[in-house]
Design a protein around this motif. Sequence first.
Motif, mmCIF file in Angstrom:
data_model
loop_
_atom_site.group_PDB
_atom_site.id
_atom_site.type_symbol
_atom_site.label_atom_id
_atom_site.label_comp_id
_atom_site.label_asym_id
_atom_site.label_seq_id
_atom_site.Cartn_x
_atom_site.Cartn_y
_atom_site.Cartn_z
ATOM 1 N N GLY A 39 77.330 19.558 113.958
ATOM 2 C CA GLY A 39 76.780 18.213 114.153
ATOM 3 C C GLY A 39 75.724 17.970 113.094
ATOM 4 O O GLY A 39 75.412 18.872 112.305
ATOM 5 N N ASP A 43 81.505 13.935 115.990
ATOM 6 C CA ASP A 43 80.944 12.845 115.183
ATOM 7 C C ASP A 43 81.948 11.695 115.087
ATOM 8 O O ASP A 43 81.896 10.911 114.144
ATOM 9 N N GLU A 57 73.777 14.716 106.272
ATOM 10 C CA GLU A 57 75.083 14.068 106.378
ATOM 11 C C GLU A 57 75.021 12.608 105.955
ATOM 12 O O GLU A 57 75.962 12.074 105.362
ATOM 13 N N ASP A 112 74.862 8.457 116.479
ATOM 14 C CA ASP A 112 75.214 9.080 115.190
ATOM 15 C C ASP A 112 74.030 9.865 114.670
ATOM 16 O O ASP A 112 73.200 9.317 113.982
ATOM 17 N N ASP A 113 73.881 11.110 114.988
ATOM 18 C CA ASP A 113 74.832 11.942 115.703
ATOM 19 C C ASP A 113 74.076 12.766 116.740
ATOM 20 O O ASP A 113 74.623 13.678 117.347
ATOM 21 N N GLN A 172 75.600 12.688 120.231
ATOM 22 C CA GLN A 172 76.885 13.391 120.250
ATOM 23 C C GLN A 172 76.687 14.903 120.157
ATOM 24 O O GLN A 172 77.311 15.667 120.903
#
Lengths: 452, 452
Positions: free
Chosen positions: B83, B178, B151, B117-118, B121
Amino acid sequence: MLDPVLARIDADLPAAMDRLSDLLKIPSISTDPAYAAECTKAADWLVRDLETIGISADARQTPGHPMVVGHGGEGGRHLLFYGHYDVQPVDPLDLWDHDPFDPRVEGGQIRARGAADDKGQLMTFVEACRAWKATHGNLPCRLTFLFEGEEESGSPSLIPFLKDNADELRAELALICDTGMFDPQTPAITTMLRGLLGEEITITGPSRDLHSGSYGGAAINPARVLARILASLHDDTGRITVPGFYDGVTELDPSVKAQWDQLPFDANAFLGDVGLSVPAGEQDRTPLEMIWSRPTCEINGMTSGYTGDGFKTVLPSKASAKISFRLVGQQDPFKIRDSFRKLVRDALPADCSVEFKDHGAGPASSMDISDPAFEAARQALSDEWPNEAAFVGAGGSIPIAGYFGDYLGMTALLAGFGRDDDRIHSPNEKYDVESFHKGIRSWARILAALSN
Amino acid sequence: MLDPVLARIDADLPAAMDRLSDLLKIPSISTDPAYAAECTKAADWLVRDLETIGISADARQTPGHPMVVGHGGEGGRHLLFYGHYDVQPVDPLDLWDHDPFDPRVEGGQIRARGAADDKGQLMTFVEACRAWKATHGNLPCRLTFLFEGEEESGSPSLIPFLKDNADELRAELALICDTGMFDPQTPAITTMLRGLLGEEITITGPSRDLHSGSYGGAAINPARVLARILASLHDDTGRITVPGFYDGVTELDPSVKAQWDQLPFDANAFLGDVGLSVPAGEQDRTPLEMIWSRPTCEINGMTSGYTGDGFKTVLPSKASAKISFRLVGQQDPFKIRDSFRKLVRDALPADCSVEFKDHGAGPASSMDISDPAFEAARQALSDEWPNEAAFVGAGGSIPIAGYFGDYLGMTALLAGFGRDDDRIHSPNEKYDVESFHKGIRSWARILAALSN
């Protein structure tokens, strides 16, 4: 009659430069409301200056900036002289070598905003009148002056003013000093001006910007639609495809074409100066024809989606372009606008809509050079400068010339002394002292030729 | 084994939301150097949190933001979970209803930057592990954790880190959280991701902006050249004309196509939401194929000349466009780049030059769903949600899935609980409490299915 006037002009040049400098110090930027009082100040300065040469003048109120109107002299041919006292904005200010409203004379150049466009040019005519009056005690003929203060901001008050004061302003011939020389040795009378149709189109596809990963492939992309439309406006030979576009395009008179072919025009230098080598227009036309007597369609701007640094995978909602058509002969800007808009609408795929914004529509104008005043003025200019004067075309538009025809029934004779490197509308605008000095002498010669 | 874990998840939800809230309060914006310390803070928070569930973790320095690596559990299948803890910038801040780093729970939604995001999650997986550990005293199998902090800024440190730590990070299967649900009732495992080739082209004609009156007709207009090139990239049927573009495009497996055709996908609603009605891609493809399994070419941005208010009759020196290609199957992004650039160069007329800027090139990736873990995970997801889970494609690119294959020889299973309306990358990002809660339960089910 003429020689003592020319001698007086030569002797009075330093004082004439001081007067021009006084006018250049007034920041009469018409487009910016913050400078409204300065525009009025420039108008008042001109009224006072005209009065010193025996012109009865006043500044007339308009919804915008004042119009200076003056009358004086008598007998001979009745001439109207037009110029504009407003100037372009000066930003970006940091690109100027000095304060644009603190005129400098350096290296044979007068440097200030408005030096060439149009304060320096309009004062060439005023100074010629002043020298005539000083020498002979009167003006050479009946003269009407019209100085506008909104030329650089679209002249919103001009047409109503011309209509409301048509009887007062109508003369036998209009003189306009807002154009340039053909080259520094070759004076020019501009007899053909291209018209202009300005259009902005905005195509909308999706109702908001989308992620091209999520929607790409299924959602219509208005940038692609716009590109197809823009690409379709010319065929492979460079001709414009808008239906009916060439209706009213007239072929150049053979005698004018012969004269243009004689001009010392260096297409290689003209294009080479801007990094180009091949004339890009219709391949059976000379470069001078391309820019003076042939119509064009140009993309002046376009934008869609993300245009900053880096990359964003946006599928844009909108795409827009600004497009201008230069018109010649009897091309009808309103018919062409309708035909262009139909072409765009017909090219829209499902789910796309288009909005049009009108940015002006004016036909070409062409002066009637059969009036003997044109040849007389051309001779007068030829007497002053190293090369013979030419009747030339101009790629740009000077709407006032057409307005004098439309609203006052008067032909306009456009003579000016600007040079290509005057940087009008740009930082470090200048006007050569030679342009100013020989410009004054040129008008004295033209007045001598036209006044009897 | 599973039921008590699910019960524990239900009971612990308020505490899990508090933990997520703590993480959301840290403004770990990776792209802005001003927030570097906050990124480190988020990494450290995760290290401490992993340690509370028996994972031995640390934050590893990189040239950019730290990588969090953790190891724990034993036996069963070795799984790596990935993640990212960094978030997108928040501007324009005035479009947010509240401080993006002051999380709110309102109307069943967790609202904050990074909620979906993220951070939200990734915490679904951590919370599933926590409940397992609390219930059974240990983790379900051998687990490796990798949390990235770059990311949202192009993952510059990721490939070197994967290469340098390949032996440590390699597992039997990678799990990535993701992605999103197919719809709020239908969970999804994303098994096909389109690749991406990003190109920027800048065409130069004249060496400087010109006046279209003075030069129009004789000087080449690069906006017109660009429009012709952009218009030539698709033929009339919507196919892309770049030579060799379709090499390596594979047809969809009939069984996958049959499954897609069964999905409750409402093309009218998908397009209607953004003001469209007609799928704009290749007309023999369904809308899901258009966005999941077919390649595209999109103009993401274009600009030339004057794009402000009003009108300027400029003949621009430059025109540029950003173009992206979504790639599928075995399309080779580097071959396509070469072919695209050749197409552009071949289309240039005299006096025009082009500059290319590379904005990335990554192939499509397709997961090998013959690994029984995929069907097992799909069953586990189907048990949690109203509708059966689907193997889906994704129009966008998630490079990490490909990297795990390329550098660690590992297949990635992408399951996530985001919804289309989560507003990731936009103001007022949210994550539904249901997404979070049932997401945790989903991972518990997947762990139960995969760990033995």
